[in-house]
Design an enzyme around this catalytic site. Structure first.
Site, PDB file in Angstrom:
ATOM      1  N   ASP A   1      36.312  53.372  38.985  1.00  0.00           N
ATOM      2  CA  ASP A   1      35.121  52.515  39.522  1.00  0.00           C
ATOM      3  C   ASP A   1      35.330  52.400  41.015  1.00  0.00           C
ATOM      4  OD1 ASP A   1      33.285  50.996  40.243  1.00  0.00           O
ATOM      5  OD2 ASP A   1      33.509  49.511  38.544  1.00  0.00           O
TER       6      ASP A   1
ATOM      7  N   LYS B   1      26.964  48.945  47.598  1.00  0.00           N
ATOM      8  CA  LYS B   1      27.915  48.295  48.374  1.00  0.00           C
ATOM      9  C   LYS B   1      28.023  48.966  49.732  1.00  0.00           C
ATOM     10  CE  LYS B   1      28.718  45.935  44.532  1.00  0.00           C
ATOM     11  NZ  LYS B   1      29.147  46.120  43.032  1.00  0.00           N
TER      12      LYS B   1
ATOM     13  N   TRP C   1      35.717  43.248  36.858  1.00  0.00           N
ATOM     14  CA  TRP C   1      35.326  44.562  36.625  1.00  0.00           C
ATOM     15  C   TRP C   1      35.799  45.427  35.396  1.00  0.00           C
ATOM     16  CZ3 TRP C   1      29.941  44.055  37.086  1.00  0.00           C
ATOM     17  CH2 TRP C   1      29.551  43.290  38.137  1.00  0.00           C
TER      18      TRP C   1
END
Ligand SMILES: *Cc1c(COP(=O)(O)O)cnc(C)c1O
Length: 359
Positions: free
Chosen positions: A171, A195, A102
């Protein structure tokens, strides 16, 4: 209820059953209005109340200071990968810590808008650890430094944070609300909701108000933090239904005792599974111990030929979505807030009996 299985998917991920039942109950007739919440105007007083309560509950859960704005956005985490450089880079230098999949995606996107420097990288060891904060080569002329504190695919995490000389941007898609966070250490925190917060389609941004109002020329209105903030996250029609569900997840978490309580459960859940894996010769996790995620636990079977059989059998045992990401292979258990502790116990029992049968 009994038909609900344990969902170890990385995202969109498992939701609290209590929240889903409430949504079901209210679906056709919300708040006595005779219509669904998804059928009402985002500018109605009723929806405004949902939006305001969601923000204030989110603020309570993370003790977000007054000088931080909270935005609910479209485009998940990935749109922030563009919005952050557009709003914060001033077209100068920015820095990123490369900790895995990511982080790499964030770096690639930012490179379209400004000059990106890599402050630290763990690529040399196949992203098996998180580069320690002491090792970051901070460029004082950079406009921010970006990190990915929980690498959802690699299962690598950074869980404590020191002050930085330039704004720290993070993030937190897959670890927001999983444990206590000192928001004041960060310039900006962002993520997708799917999530630990709610349905996909919603993103969140928590940012120091000083960072608002610096978008580069040509930034689309929809991507300008100032426009979004002045419009109270309703410059255009927001994803109202996910926002409503997120509000319920915040209330659910508060009812459990908030982030302090859930973090104890999360650490216990993760420790159980790591301990089981570490004590086994059949399963392994290759992440350096001080960098292990408490939300996403990848693991390998020593004999990869058994992968298909493991997945098939676990599915039959009611344990879903354990397949690892294609980029790392093997298995991955995502064990977010809403996944009950019994799911971990059941998984460990399953893994143990699978090992016995296969071995
Ligand atoms: C899931 C995830 C993303 C991507 O989120 P989208 O909402 O699909 O854009 C980005 N970063 C991390 C750490 C993630 O876990």
């Amino acid at each position: 209820m009994t038909s609900r299985k344990y969902n170890f998917g990385a995202g969109p991920a498992t939701m609290p059953t209590e929240v889903l039942l409430e949504v079901q109950e209210e679906l056709l007739d919300w708040n006595g209005m005779g219509v669904s919440v998804m059928e009402i105007s985002h500018r109605s007083p009723e929806f405004t109340k949902i939006a305001e309560e969601a923000e204030s509950d989110f603020r309570d859960l993370l003790s977000i200071p007054e000088n931080y704005a909270v935005l609910f956005t479209h485009g998940g985490a990935s749109l922030q990968n563009a919005m952050i450089p557009l709003n914060l880079s001033k077209q100068g230098i920015v820095q990123y810590v490369d900790s895995g999949y990511w982080a790499s995606r964030s770096i690639k996107e930012a490179s379209k808008f400004c000059e990106v420097g890599i402050a630290a990288s763990s690529k040399d060891k196949d992203y098996s650890y998180f580069p320690s904060q002491e090792s970051w080569q901070i460029d004082k002329t950079a406009n921010y430094i970006h990190i990915t504190p929980n690498e959802t695919i690699g299962g690598v995490a950074m869980r404590s944070f020191n002050d930085t000389t330039i704004p720290l941007v993070a993030d937190f898609s897959s670890s927001i609300l999983s444990e206590k966070l000192d928001v004041s250490k960060f310039g900006l925190i962002y993520g997708g909701a799917q999530k630990n917060i709610g349905p996909s389609g919603l993103g969140f941004v928590i940012l120091n108000k000083d960072l608002i109002g610096h978008a580069m020329d040509g930034t689309p209105s929809m991507l300008d933090y100032q426009v979004i903030s002045e419009g109270k996250s309703m410059f255009n029609t927001p994803p109202t239904f996910p926002w409503y569900v997120a509000g319920k997840v915040f209330k659910w978490l508060k009812s459990l005792g908030g982030v302090n309580e859930i973090s104890k459960i999360n650490v216990r859940k993760a420790n159980k599974l790591y301990e089981f894996i570490d004590n086994s010769d059949f399963y392994s996790n290759n992440i350096q111990k001080d960098s292990r995620s408490i939300m996403n636990i990848p693991f390998l079977l020593r004999n990869e030929d058994l992968n298909e059989s493991f997945l098939q059998n676990s599915k039959e045992a009611g344990l879903l979505a354990l397949k690892g990401h294609r980029s790392v292979g093997g298995m991955r258990a995502s064990i977010y807030n809403a996944l009950p502790e019994e799911a971990i116990d059941t998984l460990i029992e399953f893994m143990s009996s699978f090992e016995k049968k296969a071995g």
